[in-house]
Design a protein around this motif. Structure first.
Motif, PDB file in Angstrom:
ATOM      1  N   GLY A  35       0.692  -1.153   0.034  1.00  0.00           N
ATOM      2  CA  GLY A  35      -0.113   0.097  -0.077  1.00  0.00           C
ATOM      3  C   GLY A  35       0.701   1.233   0.043  1.00  0.00           C
ATOM      4  N   LEU A  36       2.200   1.145   0.162  1.00  0.00           N
ATOM      5  CA  LEU A  36       2.969   2.392   0.307  1.00  0.00           C
ATOM      6  C   LEU A  36       3.045   3.197  -0.891  1.00  0.00           C
ATOM      7  N   LYS A  37       3.109   2.415  -2.437  1.00  0.00           N
ATOM      8  CA  LYS A  37       3.074   2.983  -3.437  1.00  0.00           C
ATOM      9  C   LYS A  37       2.004   3.779  -3.821  1.00  0.00           C
ATOM     10  N   ASN A  38       0.710   3.355  -3.232  1.00  0.00           N
ATOM     11  CA  ASN A  38      -0.432   4.122  -3.535  1.00  0.00           C
ATOM     12  C   ASN A  38      -0.806   5.245  -2.475  1.00  0.00           C
ATOM     13  N   SER A  39       0.288   5.509  -1.779  1.00  0.00           N
ATOM     14  CA  SER A  39      -0.095   6.664  -0.759  1.00  0.00           C
ATOM     15  C   SER A  39       0.589   7.602  -0.851  1.00  0.00           C
ATOM     16  N   PRO A  40       0.445   8.661  -0.237  1.00  0.00           N
ATOM     17  CA  PRO A  40       1.342  10.060  -0.299  1.00  0.00           C
ATOM     18  C   PRO A  40       2.453   9.893   0.570  1.00  0.00           C
ATOM     19  N   THR A  41       2.230   9.126   1.667  1.00  0.00           N
ATOM     20  CA  THR A  41       3.169   8.572   2.525  1.00  0.00           C
ATOM     21  C   THR A  41       4.413   8.136   2.221  1.00  0.00           C
ATOM     22  N   THR A  42       5.693   8.579   2.706  1.00  0.00           N
ATOM     23  CA  THR A  42       6.805   7.952   2.095  1.00  0.00           C
ATOM     24  C   THR A  42       7.606   7.664   3.382  1.00  0.00           C
ATOM     25  N   LEU A  43       8.694   6.992   3.209  1.00  0.00           N
ATOM     26  CA  LEU A  43       9.644   6.443   4.314  1.00  0.00           C
ATOM     27  C   LEU A  43      10.745   7.495   4.285  1.00  0.00           C
ATOM     28  N   ALA A  44      11.376   7.876   5.471  1.00  0.00           N
ATOM     29  CA  ALA A  44      12.379   8.760   5.688  1.00  0.00           C
ATOM     30  C   ALA A  44      13.184   8.297   6.944  1.00  0.00           C
ATOM     31  N   ILE A  45      14.124   8.928   7.352  1.00  0.00           N
ATOM     32  CA  ILE A  45      14.920   8.573   8.250  1.00  0.00           C
ATOM     33  C   ILE A  45      15.277   9.367   9.171  1.00  0.00           C
ATOM     34  N   ALA A  46      15.300   9.236  10.593  1.00  0.00           N
ATOM     35  CA  ALA A  46      15.916  10.027  11.760  1.00  0.00           C
ATOM     36  C   ALA A  46      16.816   9.546  12.422  1.00  0.00           C
ATOM     37  N   TYR A  47      17.846  10.317  12.884  1.00  0.00           N
ATOM     38  CA  TYR A  47      19.037   9.862  13.532  1.00  0.00           C
ATOM     39  C   TYR A  47      19.672  10.938  14.272  1.00  0.00           C
ATOM     40  N   ASP A  48      20.001  10.714  15.296  1.00  0.00           N
ATOM     41  CA  ASP A  48      20.388  11.708  16.551  1.00  0.00           C
ATOM     42  C   ASP A  48      21.755  11.579  17.005  1.00  0.00           C
ATOM     43  N   ALA A  49      22.677  10.701  16.271  1.00  0.00           N
ATOM     44  CA  ALA A  49      24.020  10.663  16.906  1.00  0.00           C
ATOM     45  C   ALA A  49      25.229  10.866  15.887  1.00  0.00           C
ATOM     46  N   TRP A  50      25.005  12.023  15.118  1.00  0.00           N
ATOM     47  CA  TRP A  50      25.874  12.325  14.197  1.00  0.00           C
ATOM     48  C   TRP A  50      27.454  12.604  14.730  1.00  0.00           C
ATOM     49  N   GLY A  51      27.293  13.297  15.933  1.00  0.00           N
ATOM     50  CA  GLY A  51      28.584  13.808  16.480  1.00  0.00           C
ATOM     51  C   GLY A  51      28.092  14.661  17.881  1.00  0.00           C
ATOM     52  N   PRO A  52      29.255  14.905  18.584  1.00  0.00           N
ATOM     53  CA  PRO A  52      30.790  14.974  18.208  1.00  0.00           C
ATOM     54  C   PRO A  52      31.622  13.695  18.221  1.00  0.00           C
ATOM     55  N   ASN A  53      31.048  12.606  18.757  1.00  0.00           N
ATOM     56  CA  ASN A  53      31.732  11.350  18.825  1.00  0.00           C
ATOM     57  C   ASN A  53      31.073  10.407  18.074  1.00  0.00           C
ATOM     58  N   PRO A  54      31.149  10.127  16.827  1.00  0.00           N
ATOM     59  CA  PRO A  54      30.047   9.432  15.966  1.00  0.00           C
ATOM     60  C   PRO A  54      30.523   8.036  15.965  1.00  0.00           C
ATOM     61  N   ASN A  55      29.490   7.109  16.001  1.00  0.00           N
ATOM     62  CA  ASN A  55      29.968   5.783  15.557  1.00  0.00           C
ATOM     63  C   ASN A  55      29.709   5.760  13.962  1.00  0.00           C
ATOM     64  N   VAL A  56      30.876   5.998  13.284  1.00  0.00           N
ATOM     65  CA  VAL A  56      31.040   5.970  11.874  1.00  0.00           C
ATOM     66  C   VAL A  56      30.605   4.789  11.209  1.00  0.00           C
ATOM     67  N   ALA A  57      30.957   3.694  11.617  1.00  0.00           N
ATOM     68  CA  ALA A  57      30.312   2.214  11.198  1.00  0.00           C
ATOM     69  C   ALA A  57      28.680   2.317  11.031  1.00  0.00           C
ATOM     70  N   GLU A  58      28.137   2.651  12.369  1.00  0.00           N
ATOM     71  CA  GLU A  58      26.762   2.758  12.443  1.00  0.00           C
ATOM     72  C   GLU A  58      26.269   3.614  11.499  1.00  0.00           C
ATOM     73  N   ILE A  59      26.851   4.831  11.185  1.00  0.00           N
ATOM     74  CA  ILE A  59      26.186   5.925  10.352  1.00  0.00           C
ATOM     75  C   ILE A  59      26.434   5.210   8.807  1.00  0.00           C
ATOM     76  N   ASP A  60      27.420   4.859   8.375  1.00  0.00           N
ATOM     77  CA  ASP A  60      27.838   4.490   7.204  1.00  0.00           C
ATOM     78  C   ASP A  60      26.678   3.327   6.874  1.00  0.00           C
ATOM     79  N   LYS A  61      26.237   2.472   7.749  1.00  0.00           N
ATOM     80  CA  LYS A  61      25.249   1.515   7.309  1.00  0.00           C
ATOM     81  C   LYS A  61      23.843   2.170   7.311  1.00  0.00           C
ATOM     82  N   ILE A  62      23.661   3.139   8.114  1.00  0.00           N
ATOM     83  CA  ILE A  62      22.220   3.598   8.112  1.00  0.00           C
ATOM     84  C   ILE A  62      22.193   4.482   6.732  1.00  0.00           C
TER      85      ILE A  62
END
Length: 506
Positions: free
Chosen positions: A206-233
């Motif tokens: 049903g997602l293709k027929n909806s105006p709703t879309t999938l996005a991403i929220a993330y709150d751990a960019w820095g100042p001490n980031p988990n780079v491997a986690e960020i790259d995967k996301i």
């Protein structure tokens, strides 16, 4: 190709052609004052006695007078004396928290974290609660003319809770960029556990027929980031082709997390996916330059930033890369109109004060009603890199509001932009169209699902509010991000003994 596959493909093709040429999904809004968009000047164009033609999900005609064509079978909506505007765009919202409405009226931001956030809710909420609360919040927003919202969905603490909030967004009929929050929550969920949940949601029927879309929220960019986690996301963001990425960004005494500088250092700021920095209250000059050079935006949430004490000392300096949001509407207004009005007058106040502190008097007004209108509509579209939203022009998505020009607040209006920004209330919104479909008509929500959603929400709210009434207030830390946590001076509105602060009546 096998014959059965050819037949199936032909049926799909004919259905698509039929859908594209059908007259049954046509609406002509006729004879009103249209606040249209001038693509050459990137400003507004007011058309008096104009008409807007909607076919399926698009605006296919904006007419200065009588329409040059009317599709056979089109619904004619008489807009004489009314104002037609694009829908409002909210670039920061937490819809799932709707059930907490009114019980946190005097809460602070630090108290909010330890009482109402995803640090606490998973231990008391089930998936049905998330669905009921998210859906009711989106209906509330639609009623207030918010046709598009970027929802920072912090309710992704389990597969069922995430699915419920996403499904509620789809079922609402609103245009929701539902941002799955990747977060490690102690004793609840890890980011590693969230990857398969996210992938499954990307394949949701049903997602293709909806105006709703999938996005991403993330709150751990820095100042001490988990780079491997960020790259995967970020690899997931590209794999799924998410509609947006969003992050809470405060700086100043609140902390140094998630600045444009942090994301730029990871080589993820200058990308094709829009990144929205919510609040960015203490954005540095370097951060402002980075946003302009990479065309990324902030979301100013005026009422939230006043309520919680984040403030916004420099946000007026980056309004060319800014949009408006609501944030936690459980504690204040749910609508972007209120945010636009508050922000307009707050900015005027600050710029006037600059002049007065020099013992001079202001000659002109430093911010206009049109600028506030654009922040509430077109700027949100630019923040999301959706040039087909937030404006009325041929080819734009059909997300529209019709305002009752004869309501008591609007009676006698002349300037339609000033009428909306400075005089109207959300109660003056007579009709709402999202993606070419009526969501509100005759001043009432007309979704078939609303009566049942309302009933379920009331039951859910009553139960969860009872739980929260029984929870002790959290003991707040004496120090937060290296800064002492103290009581501000309390105001006094009562003569004699006491100050009139009162209580929360729950």
């Amino acid at each position: 190709m096998r014959l059965v596959n050819r037949i199936a493909a032909l049926v799909v093709l004919l259905s698509a052609v039929s859908a594209g040429s059908s007259d049954s999904n046509s609406i002509l809004i006729k004879g009103g004052t249209v606040v249209a968009f001038n693509q050459e000047t990137q400003g507004l164009r007011v058309i008096r006695g104009g008409s807007v033609l909607v076919e399926n999900d698009r605006i296919t005609g904006v007419f200065d007078g009588a329409p040059s064509r009317v599709p056979k079978g089109a619904e004619i909506f008489d807009a004489k004396g009314k104002i037609i505007t694009p829908g409002f765009i909210d670039t920061h919202r937490h819809g799932w928290q709707t059930v907490f409405k009114t019980i946190g009226s005097n809460t602070t931001l630090i108290e909010f974290f330890f009482r109402y956030s995803s640090l606490v809710a998973p231990f008391f909420w089930n998936a049905s609660d998330v669905y009921d609360s998210q859906l009711a919040g989106l209906y509330e927003a639609l009623n207030a003319g918010v046709t598009t919202s970027l929802d920072h969905a912090t309710h992704t603490w389990s597969k069922d809770a995430a699915d419920a909030g996403f499904q509620a967004s789809i079922d609402s009929g609103a245009r929701v960029l539902w941002a799955f929050s990747f977060a490690n929550i102690t004793d609840v969920v890890t980011v590693e556990q969230q990857y398969p949940i996210f992938r499954a949601l990307a394949k949701k029927p049903g997602l293709k027929n909806s105006p709703t879309t999938l996005a991403i929220a993330y709150d751990a960019w820095g100042p001490n980031p988990n780079v491997a986690e960020i790259d995967k996301i970020m690899a997931l963001a590209r794999e799924v082709n998410v509609s947006a990425i969003t992050t809470h960004s405060l700086q100043g005494p609140w902390g140094s997390d998630n600045s444009p500088e942090d994301i730029h250092a990871l080589n993820y700021l200058n990308i094709s996916i829009p990144i929205v920095f919510s609040h960015a209250s203490f954005l540095s000059a370097t951060g402002r330059d980075l946003l302009r050079s990479t065309n990324q935006y902030i979301s100013i949430t005026p009422e939230s930033e006043m309520h919680y004490g984040q403030t916004h000392p420099v946000s007026s300096l980056i309004q060319d890369q800014a949009s408006l949001g609501v944030d936690t509407h459980m504690t204040f207004s749910t609508d972007i109109l209120t945010q636009a009005r508050i922000w307009l007058q707050q900015t005027r106040y600050e710029r006037y004060l600059d002049v007065l502190e020099q013992t001079k008097l202001p000659k002109t007004n430093p911010m206009s009603a049109e600028q506030a209108f654009l922040l509430a509509t077109r700027s949100g579209a630019l923040a999301l890199r959706r040039p087909d939203l937030g404006a009325i022009f041929t080819g734009a998505k059909a997300d529209l509001l019709v305002w009752d020009g004869d309501s008591p607040p609007l009676l006698g209006w002349d300037d339609p932009v000033a009428a909306v920004i400075l005089h109207a209330s959300v109660g003056d919104i007579e009709a709402v169209i999202v993606d070419g479909k009526w969501a509100k008509k005759g001043g009432k929500l007309i979704s078939k699902g609303y009566p049942e959603a309302r009933k379920k929400f009331l039951s859910t709210a009553k139960r969860l509010q009872e739980v929260w009434r029984g929870l002790p207030l959290p003991e707040l830390p004496p120090v937060w991000n290296g800064h002492p946590v103290v009581d501000p001076e309390r105001v006094d509105v009562k003569r004699g003994e006491g100050d009139g602060y009162g209580s929360v009546y729950i």
